[in-house]
Motif scaffolding. Structure first.
Motif, mmCIF file in Angstrom:
data_model
loop_
_atom_site.group_PDB
_atom_site.id
_atom_site.type_symbol
_atom_site.label_atom_id
_atom_site.label_comp_id
_atom_site.label_asym_id
_atom_site.label_seq_id
_atom_site.Cartn_x
_atom_site.Cartn_y
_atom_site.Cartn_z
ATOM 1 N N ARG A 90 0.832 -1.211 0.000
ATOM 2 C CA ARG A 90 0.000 0.000 0.000
ATOM 3 C C ARG A 90 0.864 1.257 0.000
ATOM 4 N NH1 ARG A 90 -5.463 -0.919 1.074
ATOM 5 N NH2 ARG A 90 -5.927 -3.009 1.841
ATOM 6 N N LYS A 91 1.908 1.255 0.805
ATOM 7 C CA LYS A 91 2.824 2.416 0.868
ATOM 8 C C LYS A 91 3.442 2.677 -0.506
ATOM 9 C CE LYS A 91 6.974 3.945 3.307
ATOM 10 N NZ LYS A 91 8.102 3.792 2.418
ATOM 11 N N GLU A 92 3.934 1.621 -1.142
ATOM 12 C CA GLU A 92 4.554 1.768 -2.458
ATOM 13 C C GLU A 92 3.555 2.297 -3.487
ATOM 14 O OE1 GLU A 92 6.156 -2.095 -3.348
ATOM 15 O OE2 GLU A 92 7.645 -1.958 -1.737
ATOM 16 N N LEU A 93 2.341 1.790 -3.461
ATOM 17 C CA LEU A 93 1.335 2.245 -4.425
ATOM 18 C C LEU A 93 0.942 3.701 -4.175
ATOM 19 C CD1 LEU A 93 -0.914 -0.934 -4.646
ATOM 20 C CD2 LEU A 93 0.661 -0.058 -6.389
ATOM 21 N N TRP A 94 0.759 4.083 -2.905
ATOM 22 C CA TRP A 94 0.407 5.472 -2.600
ATOM 23 C C TRP A 94 1.517 6.435 -3.030
ATOM 24 C CZ3 TRP A 94 -3.949 7.830 -1.942
ATOM 25 C CH2 TRP A 94 -5.055 7.123 -1.491
ATOM 26 N N GLU A 95 2.761 5.996 -2.936
ATOM 27 C CA GLU A 95 3.879 6.846 -3.363
ATOM 28 C C GLU A 95 3.889 7.053 -4.878
ATOM 29 O OE1 GLU A 95 7.310 4.966 -1.668
ATOM 30 O OE2 GLU A 95 6.875 5.766 0.329
ATOM 31 N N LEU A 96 3.247 6.173 -5.632
ATOM 32 C CA LEU A 96 3.190 6.286 -7.088
ATOM 33 C C LEU A 96 2.052 7.180 -7.581
ATOM 34 C CD1 LEU A 96 3.896 2.569 -8.046
ATOM 35 C CD2 LEU A 96 5.476 4.513 -8.214
ATOM 36 N N VAL A 97 1.116 7.514 -6.687
ATOM 37 C CA VAL A 97 -0.011 8.355 -7.085
ATOM 38 C C VAL A 97 0.493 9.787 -7.288
ATOM 39 C CG1 VAL A 97 -2.239 9.321 -6.357
ATOM 40 C CG2 VAL A 97 -1.679 6.925 -5.865
ATOM 41 N N PRO A 98 0.290 10.350 -8.483
ATOM 42 C CA PRO A 98 0.710 11.731 -8.724
ATOM 43 C C PRO A 98 -0.037 12.679 -7.774
ATOM 44 C CG PRO A 98 0.180 10.645 -10.797
ATOM 45 C CD PRO A 98 -0.265 9.729 -9.700
#
Length: 112
Positions: free
Chosen positions: A95-103
């Protein structure tokens, strides 16, 4: 290592079991889910999820002592296993990795 996937409700149940520690049994988990999430769930839903998580090896259970308020019945207390802890940490990292990818401009709090 192969990633272990959890459904959203399974994740919530596991997290609540960790939080409650020695008080993690069906009724307290159910109550805590309702209090923390505002989500009404039936005892059967929680119970079935606990059994499924135990079958997957994410939880173990043992019988606690009998109490008079339960009519002499014993509580089944659930404990998160090492595999369950690993699954929670794994999903937290994902989840952390995916949230960091959100522009930053895609989700704006003012529009919520």
């Amino acid at each position: 290592m192969k990633r272990t996937y959890l459904g959203e409700f399974e994740e919530i149940v596991l997290l609540i079991a960790v939080i409650l520690d020695e008080q993690a049994y069906g009724a307290t988990i159910n109550q805590e889910i309702e209090e923390r999430t505002g989500r009404k769930v039936t005892f059967g839903t929680v119970h079935n999820t606990l059994i499924r998580l135990e079958e997957k090896g994410f939880l173990t259970s043992r019988l606690g002592g009998a109490t008079t308020e339960r009519g002499g019945r014993r509580k089944r207390i659930f404990t998160v296993t090492a595999l369950g802890s690993h699954a929670l940490l794994d999903i937290q990292q994902l989840r952390k990795e995916l949230w960091e990818l959100v522009p930053p401009n895609v989700i704006q709090l003012s529009s919520l």
